[in-house]
Design an enzyme around this catalytic site. Structure first.
Site, short mmCIF file in Angstrom:
data_model
loop_
_atom_site.label_atom_id
_atom_site.label_comp_id
_atom_site.label_asym_id
_atom_site.label_seq_id
_atom_site.Cartn_x
_atom_site.Cartn_y
_atom_site.Cartn_z
N ASP A 163 37.55 41.96 35.48
CA ASP A 163 38.40 43.02 36.02
C ASP A 163 39.87 42.73 35.75
OD1 ASP A 163 36.07 44.18 36.93
OD2 ASP A 163 36.53 43.98 39.06
N HIS A 193 35.29 45.41 28.84
CA HIS A 193 34.98 45.23 30.27
C HIS A 193 33.48 45.42 30.52
CE1 HIS A 193 35.04 46.63 34.60
NE2 HIS A 193 35.70 45.49 34.69
#
Length: 126
Positions: free
Chosen positions: A100, A54
């Site tokens: 996300d 991420h």
């Protein structure tokens, strides 16, 4: 700290609540070397690896002109635990939304190890 949460982190928190309803999003805010403030060393486990990916995804998104992932809001929906990024996002929003979304899905599939919550970053993440 009581600083207001950047808008995008508010959305990311809601995405995590969509895919991992059984846990508080705060369980992911200070986990391993990469979930939350950290960002160095070797990930401690699969969940921490989700956060490393991420972080790298946000770094890639920053290559889009003017894109600031931590502050970029996007449009998405959560339906019965399934996340969809909407088609009206611009390039930056679409990238951040996908970062996300993929992380929230990754979190849902990774075991949570209580021992890796709030670890000593200096000692463990060089």
């Amino acid at each position: 700290s009581n600083r207001p949460m950047p808008l995008n982190l508010y959305q990311f928190k809601n995405m995590i609540q969509c895919t991992v309803p059984s846990r508080s999003w705060q369980d992911f805010a200070d986990y391993g070397c990469y979930c939350g403030k950290g960002g160095s060393g070797t990930p401690v486990d699969d969940l921490d690896r989700c956060c490393q990916v991420h972080d790298n995804c946000y770094n890639e998104a920053e290559n889009i002109s003017g894109c600031r992932p931590y502050f970029k809001t996007y449009s998405y929906e959560c339906t019965q635990g399934t996340l969809t990024c909407k088609g009206d996002n611009n390039a930056c929003a679409a990238s951040v939304c996908d970062c996300d979304r993929l992380a929230a899905i990754c979190f849902a599939g990774a075991p949570y190890n209580d021992a890796n919550y709030n670890i000593d970053l200096k000692a463990r993440c060089n």
